[in-house]
Design a protein around this motif. Structure first.
Motif, mmCIF file in Angstrom:
data_model
loop_
_atom_site.group_PDB
_atom_site.id
_atom_site.type_symbol
_atom_site.label_atom_id
_atom_site.label_comp_id
_atom_site.label_asym_id
_atom_site.label_seq_id
_atom_site.Cartn_x
_atom_site.Cartn_y
_atom_site.Cartn_z
ATOM 1 N N GLU A 40 0.842 -1.183 0.000
ATOM 2 C CA GLU A 40 0.000 0.000 0.000
ATOM 3 C C GLU A 40 0.886 1.245 0.000
ATOM 4 O OE1 GLU A 40 -3.406 -0.163 2.784
ATOM 5 O OE2 GLU A 40 -2.536 -2.097 3.383
ATOM 6 N N THR A 41 0.360 2.326 -0.515
ATOM 7 C CA THR A 41 1.065 3.600 -0.441
ATOM 8 C C THR A 41 0.778 4.199 0.929
ATOM 9 O OG1 THR A 41 0.845 3.931 -2.815
ATOM 10 C CG2 THR A 41 1.368 5.864 -1.470
ATOM 11 N N LEU A 42 1.788 4.191 1.770
ATOM 12 C CA LEU A 42 1.620 4.598 3.161
ATOM 13 C C LEU A 42 2.538 5.767 3.484
ATOM 14 C CD1 LEU A 42 1.742 1.069 4.852
ATOM 15 C CD2 LEU A 42 -0.307 2.402 4.373
ATOM 16 N N PRO A 43 2.127 6.607 4.404
ATOM 17 C CA PRO A 43 3.063 7.629 4.899
ATOM 18 C C PRO A 43 4.115 6.968 5.767
ATOM 19 C CG PRO A 43 1.034 7.669 6.178
ATOM 20 C CD PRO A 43 0.806 6.700 5.040
ATOM 21 N N ASP A 44 5.236 7.617 5.907
ATOM 22 C CA ASP A 44 6.270 7.112 6.799
ATOM 23 C C ASP A 44 5.709 7.077 8.215
ATOM 24 O OD1 ASP A 44 8.488 6.619 8.402
ATOM 25 O OD2 ASP A 44 9.840 7.743 7.091
ATOM 26 N N GLY A 45 5.713 5.889 8.813
ATOM 27 C CA GLY A 45 5.122 5.734 10.138
ATOM 28 C C GLY A 45 6.107 5.868 11.275
ATOM 29 N N ALA A 46 7.296 6.409 11.007
ATOM 30 C CA ALA A 46 8.334 6.459 12.029
ATOM 31 C C ALA A 46 7.908 7.290 13.239
ATOM 32 C CB ALA A 46 9.623 7.013 11.436
ATOM 33 N N GLU A 47 7.231 8.421 13.000
ATOM 34 C CA GLU A 47 6.858 9.296 14.115
ATOM 35 C C GLU A 47 5.832 8.631 15.029
ATOM 36 O OE1 GLU A 47 4.956 13.747 14.808
ATOM 37 O OE2 GLU A 47 6.003 13.293 12.930
ATOM 38 N N ALA A 48 4.819 8.004 14.432
ATOM 39 C CA ALA A 48 3.812 7.315 15.237
ATOM 40 C C ALA A 48 4.422 6.132 15.981
ATOM 41 C CB ALA A 48 2.672 6.848 14.342
ATOM 42 N N LEU A 49 5.334 5.421 15.308
ATOM 43 C CA LEU A 49 5.996 4.293 15.954
ATOM 44 C C LEU A 49 6.836 4.768 17.132
ATOM 45 C CD1 LEU A 49 6.665 1.272 15.990
ATOM 46 C CD2 LEU A 49 8.471 1.725 14.323
ATOM 47 N N ALA A 50 7.514 5.897 16.955
ATOM 48 C CA ALA A 50 8.321 6.447 18.044
ATOM 49 C C ALA A 50 7.448 6.796 19.248
ATOM 50 C CB ALA A 50 9.082 7.676 17.557
ATOM 51 N N ALA A 51 6.242 7.300 19.000
ATOM 52 C CA ALA A 51 5.335 7.628 20.102
ATOM 53 C C ALA A 51 4.908 6.367 20.849
ATOM 54 C CB ALA A 51 4.112 8.367 19.559
ATOM 55 N N GLN A 52 4.628 5.291 20.115
ATOM 56 C CA GLN A 52 4.288 4.025 20.762
ATOM 57 C C GLN A 52 5.447 3.506 21.597
ATOM 58 O OE1 GLN A 52 3.029 1.775 17.228
ATOM 59 N NE2 GLN A 52 0.995 1.573 18.155
ATOM 60 N N TYR A 102 6.665 0.456 5.923
ATOM 61 C CA TYR A 102 6.822 -0.962 6.257
ATOM 62 C C TYR A 102 8.164 -1.197 6.962
ATOM 63 C CZ TYR A 102 2.888 -2.171 3.184
ATOM 64 O OH TYR A 102 1.647 -2.275 2.606
ATOM 65 N N CYS A 103 8.292 -2.343 7.589
ATOM 66 C CA CYS A 103 9.578 -2.797 8.112
ATOM 67 C C CYS A 103 9.585 -4.320 8.072
ATOM 68 C CB CYS A 103 9.837 -2.283 9.528
ATOM 69 S SG CYS A 103 8.792 -3.051 10.769
ATOM 70 N N SER A 104 10.756 -4.908 8.235
ATOM 71 C CA SER A 104 10.892 -6.348 8.422
ATOM 72 C C SER A 104 11.096 -6.606 9.907
ATOM 73 C CB SER A 104 12.087 -6.893 7.634
ATOM 74 O OG SER A 104 11.929 -6.685 6.250
ATOM 75 N N LEU A 105 10.487 -7.675 10.415
ATOM 76 C CA LEU A 105 10.688 -7.978 11.829
ATOM 77 C C LEU A 105 11.177 -9.405 11.991
ATOM 78 C CD1 LEU A 105 8.292 -9.846 13.415
ATOM 79 C CD2 LEU A 105 6.931 -7.862 12.804
ATOM 80 N N THR A 106 12.104 -9.562 12.928
ATOM 81 C CA THR A 106 12.648 -10.876 13.244
ATOM 82 C C THR A 106 11.993 -11.414 14.503
ATOM 83 O OG1 THR A 106 14.775 -10.299 12.245
ATOM 84 C CG2 THR A 106 14.743 -12.177 13.737
ATOM 85 N N VAL A 107 11.421 -12.596 14.386
ATOM 86 C CA VAL A 107 10.824 -13.280 15.534
ATOM 87 C C VAL A 107 11.901 -14.140 16.170
ATOM 88 C CG1 VAL A 107 9.033 -14.857 16.308
ATOM 89 C CG2 VAL A 107 8.594 -13.323 14.361
#
Length: 563
Positions: free
Chosen positions: A311-323, A346-351
């Motif tokens: 999806e075309t998404l805005p950079d979510g870095a600021e919201a993620l930083a708040a969380q 988006y990001c990749s996550l390691t489980v």
């Protein structure tokens, strides 16, 4: 029997065609007959052994072990569910992810193996070439197709190498097993320098990628960092050049001594220049038109990999930083277990498969099913197995990370330790393997519990700790910043410590610190080594950098202070 058929082109994984399916069905029936003859006594164990090994079936201390190939570490959610079914129905409810991005089932009954291979074939999987003196599973970057810094998606070229090498008539009976790794980024995330052949992609002229070819690396009894043969191999010559390397090895590699049969021994014996001369001569004599890999062929293979519908998404870095500011535990997990993605938002996550006090690389059938569900819900139905024995969800929206983390944490998979001290690589050791001298699992569990505190791990920072139960080094102890090797000391299990190993761009082999110690003494010695590092490091200095600056002496003094 459950069906694990694909209803559409899978994302991130090569889709089998009718030729692939027919081949697997034929192979399963062939092995079904071989198993029946073994059970009836028509085949002796000596006669059956090479047949079972060709199908990934080992006879270990207590039972048969089946090693299932996960080509370049990529799985669909349906395939992960198939593995969960095998674990639940035919094993003891779990599987073990390996450093070759495969999975092992340790409690298999011989009479069940044809049924298991049926399940795998239905899910477009198999166990071919996971054993024997052949080209093994080609490993790749766990962030392939997602990483910001990649030159190319290495899964495409790993699939090309898989097709080239599977049942290759010239390379089915090499002097010894042969391992290839490919990184799509100039940053080595695949331990390329410790492989028989390591490939690192770079951007060449005219906008086309080229490969650095590193040959003759390896661990085991003779750990060696590979040598670079060339850094400008055009994509179109990839198969031809690797064929030339394998032909030289097949002709000149030793067959009289299994401990000296790996290509690393041949490269060291001849020297880089003489080995390169033989490869170049073989390469020049080949009809390269038969092996040429033109862009249209690469694109045809790439087309058989499904592409994520981002999806075309805005950079979510600021919201993620708040969380992260609102939840320190979540912030710690994001800091260690996520990786930048080339797609904004988006990001990749390691489980982590390394919970405090847990067994490195193990996952239960229930956890596999959960990971498959999470992949379907959050990552386009695709997962990756890493050579560090963890699992990656490659394409997760940043604004959904918190809910993914909550579900992982509720199911024992939310440990925030990737790249830290308790992200331990360990082989199964003497609990399963007849080759091992000592158990790897208990000491890994003790170290994991000893350093479980998240704040302490973050203070220590990036550090690789690897454990092998014997000199064969399946746990890659030589490549760990701190390595532990199980040895036999007058009939008792004991452990040697190595320091200074690294598998990245500046690869190095760890050096033995001193005499072997008991399990508990080794755990205490590691704690004292860490204390020396915390006291002696300079600001921002990682453990490996402090060790290289100070040398072994202060760490050895601390390790043996009370022994």
């Amino acid at each position: 029997m459950p069906k694990f058929l694909q209803s559409k082109l899978p994302v991130g994984r090569y889709a089998y065609d009718e030729v692939d399916r027919a081949f697997l069905a034929q192979r399963v029936e062939q092995f079904r007959d071989q198993v029946a003859r073994r059970l009836s006594g028509a085949l002796s164990e000596d006669e059956f052994k090479p047949l079972r090994l060709m199908n990934g079936l080992y006879l270990q201390l207590h039972a048969y072990m089946l090693r299932v190939a996960i080509p370049y570490g990529t799985l669909s959610a349906e395939q992960m569910r198939a593995l969960a079914h095998v674990a639940r129905r035919y094993d003891r409810g779990y599987g073990h992810f390996t450093t070759r991005q495969n999975i092992q089932f340790n409690w298999i009954k011989l009479e069940d193996t044809p049924a298991i291979l049926d399940v795998l074939a239905d899910a477009q999987m198999h166990a071919i070439q996971t054993s024997g003196n052949c080209i093994r599973n080609v490993t790749s970057d766990q962030f392939a197709g997602a990483a910001q810094d990649e030159v190319l998606d290495p899964r495409v070229h790993a699939e090309i190498l898989r097709q080239w090498s599977t049942l290759h008539p010239e390379f089915t009976f090499l002097p010894r097993k042969f391992k290839i790794a490919i990184s799509g980024s100039a940053q080595d995330r695949v331990a390329a320098r410790f492989h028989d052949i390591g490939l690192i992609a770079r951007m060449g002229g005219k906008g086309r990628p080229v490969f650095e070819v590193i040959v003759g690396g390896g661990l085991g009894r003779t750990p060696i960092v590979g040598v670079s043969l060339r850094d400008d191999l055009p994509e179109e010559d990839l198969i031809a050049y690797l064929e030339a390397v394998l032909r030289v090895y097949n002709e000149f590699g030793r067959r009289d001594n299994m401990y000296k049969a790996r290509i690393k021994i041949l490269v060291q014996a001849l020297g880089r220049e003489a080995f390169l001369e033989k490869v170049n001569a073989e390469f020049a004599a080949m009809d390269r038109s038969r092996y040429r890999l033109p862009p249209e062929v690469v694109e045809a293979i790439r087309a058989r990999f499904g592409a994520p519908a981002f999806e075309t998404l805005p950079d979510g870095a600021e919201a993620l930083a708040a969380q992260c500011r609102a939840d320190r535990a979540f912030a710690a997990w994001v800091g260690t277990n996520t990786h930048p993605h080339k797609q904004p938002g988006y990001c990749s996550l390691t489980v982590s498969c390394k919970p405090a006090g847990g067994i490195p690389g193990d996952a239960t059938a229930e956890q596999m099913d959960l990971l498959a569900d999470l992949a379907d819900q959050y990552s386009f139905g695709e997962l990756r197995i890493t050579h560090m024995q963890n699992v990656v969800l490659g394409h997760v929206r940043q604004d959904r990370l918190f809910e993914v983390w909550q579900m992982l944490r509720a199911n024992g998979l939310g440990t925030a330790n990737v790249g830290l001290l308790t992200d331990i690589i360990a082989c199964p050791g003497l609990d399963y393997c007849s080759l091992a001298n000592a158990r790897s699992i208990p000491i890994a569990q003790k170290l994991s519990a000893r350093f479980a505190d998240t704040t302490l791990q973050q203070e220590i920072g990036q550090l690789r700790l690897n454990i092998s139960g014997c000199i064969n080094a399946c746990g890659h102890h030589h490549a760990g910043n701190i390595g532990i090797l199980g040895v036999d000391k007058r009939g008792e299990e004991a452990f040697q410590i190595t320091l200074g190993g690294s598998s990245g761009d500046n690869a190095s082999v760890g050096q033995i610190l001193g005499s072997a110690m008991s399990e508990d003494e080794t755990v205490d010695a590691i704690a004292r080594i860490i204390d020396v590092y915390l006291v002696r490091r300079t600001p921002g200095e990682r453990f490996i950098e402090t060790y290289r600056r100070l040398g072994a002496a202060p760490f050895k003094d601390a390790a043996y202070a009370t022994v």
